[in-house]
Design an enzyme around this catalytic site. Sequence first.
Site, PDB file in Angstrom:
ATOM      1  N   ARG A  78      -6.959  13.134   3.961  1.00 10.89           N
ATOM      2  CA  ARG A  78      -6.437  12.592   5.472  1.00 10.89           C
ATOM      3  C   ARG A  78      -5.930  11.480   5.264  1.00 10.89           C
ATOM      4  NH1 ARG A  78      -4.271   8.880   9.036  1.00 10.89           N
ATOM      5  NH2 ARG A  78      -6.554   7.669   8.353  1.00 10.89           N
ATOM      6  N   ASP A  79      -5.783  10.619   4.808  1.00  8.50           N
ATOM      7  CA  ASP A  79      -4.764   9.259   5.193  1.00  8.50           C
ATOM      8  C   ASP A  79      -4.515   9.319   4.001  1.00  8.50           C
ATOM      9  OD1 ASP A  79      -4.045   6.848   6.466  1.00  8.50           O
ATOM     10  OD2 ASP A  79      -4.913   5.741   5.219  1.00  8.50           O
ATOM     11  N   HIS A 109     -10.550  -1.481   5.261  1.00  9.59           N
ATOM     12  CA  HIS A 109      -9.713   0.063   5.376  1.00  9.59           C
ATOM     13  C   HIS A 109      -8.402  -0.776   4.726  1.00  9.59           C
ATOM     14  CE1 HIS A 109      -7.620   4.003   5.697  1.00  9.59           C
ATOM     15  NE2 HIS A 109      -6.688   3.340   5.893  1.00  9.59           N
ATOM     16  N   HIS A 153      -4.571  -0.834   2.630  1.00 15.28           N
ATOM     17  CA  HIS A 153      -3.268  -0.226   2.475  1.00 15.28           C
ATOM     18  C   HIS A 153      -2.533  -1.440   1.121  1.00 15.28           C
ATOM     19  CE1 HIS A 153      -2.666   3.839   4.113  1.00 15.28           C
ATOM     20  NE2 HIS A 153      -3.574   3.057   5.226  1.00 15.28           N
ATOM     21  N   CYS A 173       1.219   5.788   6.767  1.00 14.41           N
ATOM     22  CA  CYS A 173       1.065   5.861   8.210  1.00 14.41           C
ATOM     23  C   CYS A 173       2.441   6.894   8.074  1.00 14.41           C
ATOM     24  CB  CYS A 173       0.805   4.584   8.763  1.00 14.41           C
ATOM     25  SG  CYS A 173       1.157   5.212  10.251  1.00 14.41           S
ATOM     26  N   ASN A 210      -3.220   3.666   0.527  1.00 13.05           N
ATOM     27  CA  ASN A 210      -4.213   3.054  -0.115  1.00 13.05           C
ATOM     28  C   ASN A 210      -4.780   2.893  -1.053  1.00 13.05           C
ATOM     29  OD1 ASN A 210      -5.734   4.397   2.770  1.00 13.05           O
ATOM     30  ND2 ASN A 210      -3.836   6.077   1.955  1.00 13.05           N
TER      31      ASN A 210
HETATM   32 ZN    ZN Z   1      -4.606   4.254   6.062  1.00 11.81          ZN
END
Ligand code: ZN
Length: 299
Positions: free
Chosen positions: A14-15, A207, A209, A240, A249
């Site tokens: 996903r990310d 989370h 980055h 993002c 990430n």
């Molecule tokens: Zn993220």
Amino acid sequence: MKNHRVELVEVGPRDGLQNESAIVATADKLELVRRAIDYGVRRIEVTSFVNPKRVPQLADAEELVAMLPDHRDVTYIGLVLNRRGAERALATGRIGELGAVCVTTDTFGIRNQGQSSDESLAAAMEIVALAREAGRGGQITIATAFGCPFEGRVAIDRVVEMAKRAADVAPREIALADTIGVGAPAQVAETVGRVREAVGGLPVRVHFHNTRGTGIANVWAAVQEGAAVVDASLGGLGGCPFAPGAAGNVATEDVVYMLENSGVATGIAIPSVVEAAEWLAGVMGRSLPAMVSRAPAFP
Ligand code: ZN
């Protein structure tokens, strides 16, 4: 306060992928999920149920989810931003956990999801309630918890206040996300420590980055303060689409290497993560930002 064991959530499908302009084949996403299970991850953020016009990379959400392997111990997480997304995710029958996202500032909220900060928190709480009614898990991520691309530094008091309110709906956990990679370890330590105090025993996930090189140090600072769960993305992919300049990430293999070599168990085998990262670099057609998978094996 340091945990001797943390859980890793693989967010690569996903990310990791959502910011990639070249559409990755659904079969490759499926292979990424399979490999994540092979290297030992038991919670995987597989996709998000958002407007496919805004995130074309994830337009195959339902198709991918229908193909996911059945695995008793693995939880598939679907990210959702509103009731409609939650209903789509729940309708698949395969998403065991909804990931809801709220944001700390109005400007980012309006641009990212068309909601003020308070509205985004209310929506996230509603999503957790919907998940529970459907017999699934639900968790809340506070995005831009360490800084906003439009409003700058975010006050820790604001993050703590939001976490406290979010805890009222008893989500599985509360996550603090450095959406644009501006956090630094001392800030992370203070924020994680204060949020943990405020949420009464709920696990805290983090989370990060690596936009400014502090990602891995922030993971360490968070784990030292008792964060129980860490998001990471194979190869360090990620960004993002609505956060200018957001980079990858923290990489799964880099986080695993650091933690395992520091006495924190992750349940993940480095050789198979590295092999998966090499495969992923081949799929993406370029070398990926992670360091461990580009370095010689050690020891
Ligand atoms: Zn993220």
